[in-house]
Scaffold this motif. Structure first.
Motif, PDB file in Angstrom:
ATOM      1  N   ARG A   1      -3.307   4.602  -6.107  1.00 39.25           N
ATOM      2  CA  ARG A   1      -4.190   5.071  -5.038  1.00 39.25           C
ATOM      3  C   ARG A   1      -5.616   4.547  -5.193  1.00 39.25           C
ATOM      4  NH1 ARG A   1      -1.186   7.909  -2.013  1.00 39.25           N
ATOM      5  NH2 ARG A   1       0.515   9.162  -2.795  1.00 39.25           N
ATOM      6  N   LEU A   2      -5.958   4.129  -6.403  1.00 36.81           N
ATOM      7  CA  LEU A   2      -7.307   3.606  -6.636  1.00 36.81           C
ATOM      8  C   LEU A   2      -7.419   2.111  -6.341  1.00 36.81           C
ATOM      9  CD1 LEU A   2      -8.140   5.468  -9.977  1.00 36.81           C
ATOM     10  CD2 LEU A   2      -8.897   6.047  -7.662  1.00 36.81           C
ATOM     11  N   LEU A   3      -6.285   1.425  -6.323  1.00 38.80           N
ATOM     12  CA  LEU A   3      -6.300  -0.017  -6.084  1.00 38.80           C
ATOM     13  C   LEU A   3      -6.171  -0.272  -4.587  1.00 38.80           C
ATOM     14  CD1 LEU A   3      -3.922  -1.136  -8.977  1.00 38.80           C
ATOM     15  CD2 LEU A   3      -6.409  -1.066  -8.992  1.00 38.80           C
ATOM     16  N   HIS A   4      -7.202  -0.875  -3.998  1.00 36.86           N
ATOM     17  CA  HIS A   4      -7.211  -1.013  -2.545  1.00 36.86           C
ATOM     18  C   HIS A   4      -7.119  -2.445  -2.049  1.00 36.86           C
ATOM     19  CE1 HIS A   4      -7.934   3.224  -2.028  1.00 36.86           C
ATOM     20  NE2 HIS A   4      -8.939   3.176  -2.877  1.00 36.86           N
TER      21      HIS A   4
ATOM     22  N   THR B   1       0.848  -1.186   0.000  1.00 36.52           N
ATOM     23  CA  THR B   1       0.000   0.000   0.000  1.00 36.52           C
ATOM     24  C   THR B   1       0.882   1.234   0.000  1.00 36.52           C
ATOM     25  OG1 THR B   1      -0.087  -0.014   2.408  1.00 36.52           O
ATOM     26  CG2 THR B   1      -1.878  -1.144   1.257  1.00 36.52           C
TER      27      THR B   1
ATOM     28  N   LEU C   1      -1.625   7.560  -9.580  1.00 36.86           N
ATOM     29  CA  LEU C   1      -3.083   7.674  -9.439  1.00 36.86           C
ATOM     30  C   LEU C   1      -3.734   6.295  -9.412  1.00 36.86           C
ATOM     31  CD1 LEU C   1      -5.669   9.417  -9.416  1.00 36.86           C
ATOM     32  CD2 LEU C   1      -5.601   9.352 -11.910  1.00 36.86           C
ATOM     33  N   ILE C   2      -3.297   5.440 -10.326  1.00 37.14           N
ATOM     34  CA  ILE C   2      -3.831   4.070 -10.343  1.00 37.14           C
ATOM     35  C   ILE C   2      -3.543   3.377  -9.010  1.00 37.14           C
ATOM     36  CG2 ILE C   2      -3.520   1.771 -11.369  1.00 37.14           C
ATOM     37  CD1 ILE C   2      -3.117   3.191 -14.057  1.00 37.14           C
TER      38      ILE C   2
END
Length: 200
Positions: free
Chosen positions: A172-175, A97, A169-170
């Motif tokens: 930060r979108l993948l959790h 993360t 950006l990608i």
């Protein structure tokens, strides 16, 4: 170098730098996996590698590739193997993360970005095309090489920052670990697919 020629050269270099290719796939994957700031060393390595390669082309070594096509074949094979190795590293990268301050996870080092340029046929063709098309003859040659070098540094910096930002950006979108795994597999596959561009 006249402004019109310099702007034409920038257009040529921009198209070569911003389109998807090995550098941009690596910057996107690194930006997603390690964040924007931790990807900066990779970008600097890529930029320095491109400058070294451009100078090698401008001052003679590039001419050897034109004279001896077998060197181009060796370059293609080495570049393909290196890209496949990098694709494997990207596809199998561990989940991390971006919020964590853990620095133990290893990102792609500075030197790999530079090394990639020296065995990347697309980058060699970009440098050969720039020198062949936009350098000036006679006493103006060295000045035109400096202008090409500055133009290449500028477009590589801007396009690299765009692809790193896209990757960050990608990231930060993948959790979830599953989403990361799918993203890394996709980026690994795209990096491996760049080998096809070398051989076409």
């Amino acid at each position: 170098m006249e402004l019109s020629l310099f702007l034409s050269m920038l257009g040529f270099l921009w198209v070569a730098a911003i389109t998807p290719g090995p550098n941009n796939m690596l910057l996107t994957a690194s930006g997603a996996n390690f964040g924007f700031l931790r990807t900066l060393p990779l970008l600097i390595g890529i930029m320095l590698g491109m400058q070294v390669m451009l100078l090698m082309v401008a001052f003679g070594i590039g001419g050897l590739i034109l004279l001896y096509p077998s060197l181009h074949l060796v370059l293609k094979i080495a570049g393909s193997l290196y890209l496949l190795w990098l694709a494997w590293k990207i596809a199998t990268a561990a989940y991390e993360t971006l919020e964590t301050e853990d620095r133990s996870v290893k990102q792609m080092p500075f030197w790999q970005g530079g090394l990639l340029q020296l065995i990347n046929p697309k980058a060699w063709l970009m440098a050969l095309g720039a020198i062949a098309s936009f350098s000036l003859a006679g006493a103006a040659y060295q000045h035109s090489v400096v202008a090409i070098s500055m133009g290449m540094a500028l477009v590589n910096l801007v396009s690299g920052l765009i692809w790193m930002g896209f990757g960050s950006l990608i990231g930060r979108l993948l959790h979830s670990p599953r989403a990361w795994k799918l993203f890394n597999l996709a980026m690994g596959a795209l990096t491996a697919a760049c080998v096809l561009l070398i051989w076409r």
